[in-house]
Motif scaffolding. Structure first.
Motif, mmCIF file in Angstrom:
data_model
loop_
_atom_site.group_PDB
_atom_site.id
_atom_site.type_symbol
_atom_site.label_atom_id
_atom_site.label_comp_id
_atom_site.label_asym_id
_atom_site.label_seq_id
_atom_site.Cartn_x
_atom_site.Cartn_y
_atom_site.Cartn_z
ATOM 1 N N VAL A 108 0.767 -1.238 0.298
ATOM 2 C CA VAL A 108 0.285 -0.264 -0.281
ATOM 3 C C VAL A 108 1.349 1.133 0.229
ATOM 4 N N LEU A 109 0.362 1.999 -0.817
ATOM 5 C CA LEU A 109 1.153 3.881 -0.392
ATOM 6 C C LEU A 109 0.343 4.294 -0.466
ATOM 7 N N ASP A 110 0.264 4.803 0.405
ATOM 8 C CA ASP A 110 -0.597 6.507 1.121
ATOM 9 C C ASP A 110 -0.246 7.788 0.889
ATOM 10 N N MET A 111 -1.264 7.486 -0.827
ATOM 11 C CA MET A 111 -1.300 8.464 -1.257
ATOM 12 C C MET A 111 -2.024 9.877 -0.766
ATOM 13 N N SER A 162 3.528 11.422 -11.547
ATOM 14 C CA SER A 162 4.618 11.344 -10.996
ATOM 15 C C SER A 162 5.141 10.526 -9.946
ATOM 16 N N MET A 163 4.430 11.030 -8.855
ATOM 17 C CA MET A 163 4.988 10.572 -7.876
ATOM 18 C C MET A 163 4.338 9.271 -7.406
ATOM 19 N N SER A 169 8.747 3.016 -7.247
ATOM 20 C CA SER A 169 10.184 2.574 -7.640
ATOM 21 C C SER A 169 11.055 2.882 -6.169
ATOM 22 N N SER A 170 10.396 3.561 -5.205
ATOM 23 C CA SER A 170 11.190 3.940 -4.151
ATOM 24 C C SER A 170 10.767 3.112 -2.881
ATOM 25 N N THR A 171 9.690 2.704 -3.238
ATOM 26 C CA THR A 171 9.944 2.186 -1.995
ATOM 27 C C THR A 171 9.375 0.246 -2.229
ATOM 28 N N ASN A 174 11.714 -3.676 -6.590
ATOM 29 C CA ASN A 174 12.429 -4.649 -7.901
ATOM 30 C C ASN A 174 10.720 -5.089 -8.483
ATOM 31 N N THR A 175 10.301 -3.937 -8.469
ATOM 32 C CA THR A 175 8.626 -3.943 -9.739
ATOM 33 C C THR A 175 9.312 -3.836 -10.660
ATOM 34 N N PRO A 176 8.513 -4.728 -11.589
ATOM 35 C CA PRO A 176 9.320 -5.166 -13.037
ATOM 36 C C PRO A 176 8.559 -4.489 -14.120
ATOM 37 N N PHE A 177 7.092 -3.733 -13.838
ATOM 38 C CA PHE A 177 7.067 -2.888 -14.822
ATOM 39 C C PHE A 177 7.630 -1.462 -14.951
ATOM 40 N N LEU A 178 8.206 -1.274 -13.457
ATOM 41 C CA LEU A 178 8.391 -0.021 -13.239
ATOM 42 C C LEU A 178 9.818 0.231 -14.707
ATOM 43 N N LYS A 179 10.317 -0.474 -14.805
ATOM 44 C CA LYS A 179 12.119 -1.365 -15.987
ATOM 45 C C LYS A 179 11.902 -0.738 -17.649
#
Length: 179
Positions: A108-111, A162-163, A169-171, A174-179
């Motif tokens: 989870v990301l706290d947006m 973008s945020m 990518s920082s949290t 290794n998330t492959p869809f960002l590469k």
């Protein structure tokens, strides 16, 4: 994604089933609700600590059963300033999502918090640049203008997306869809 949907209406209308049908093992599914779950109408309203959490858990488990990966995002803040101070408008829904994700080990990301800090920093006037605020005749789709503090304009969408990418990518480096 469909505008105006809550977890309840997204499930009831079959939109989630359509998503599941298209899923393949290894896909990532971003799940972000909370804007409309607190609406008063019976087609959308959920209780944050029971039906909302139950619907989110159901979605996550269905995604996982397909070999896909759920990623939750709490709702982004609405632009609501009272006497110059930004107020949070989503009640307990963001915390209910965070609590569920922590208890179940979902990503989870706290947006809500991140966008609150951004809007607070930009202030009442500066934050208008991210939302659908248009003058009379400024845009052909909105000839009468607009003052919408929920929906982002193109600049706002680019800023928030973008945020999100930066946070993923920082949290989760290794998330492959960002590469």
């Amino acid at each position: 994604a469909l505008n105006g949907r809550s977890t309840k209406s997204f499930l009831a209308e079959g939109a989630f089933d359509s998503c599941l049908h298209a899923l393949e093992a290894g896909d990532y599914v971003i799940i972000q609700f909370g804007h409309n779950d607190n609406k008063d109408d019976e087609n959308r309203h959920t209780d944050p600590w029971s039906t909302f959490q139950g619907n989110l858990a159901f979605m996550a488990e269905e995604v996982l059963s397909k070999g896909a990966i759920p990623l939750f995002l709490t709702p982004i803040c609405r632009r609501r300033f009272v006497d110059g101070a930004l107020v949070q408008t989503h009640g307990e829904y963001p915390q209910a999502m965070l609590s569920l994700c922590q208890a179940r080990g979902y990503s989870v990301l706290d947006m809500t918090r991140r966008t609150f800090l951004l809007l607070q920093q930009l202030g009442p006037e500066g934050s208008k640049a991210l939302f659908l605020h248009l003058l009379l005749g400024q845009h052909p789709n909105y000839p009468d203008g607009a003052a919408d503090d929920t929906h982002l304009n193109e600049k706002g969408a680019q800023t928030i997306s973008s945020m999100i990418v930066d946070l993923i990518s920082s949290t989760y480096p290794n998330t492959p869809f960002l590469k």
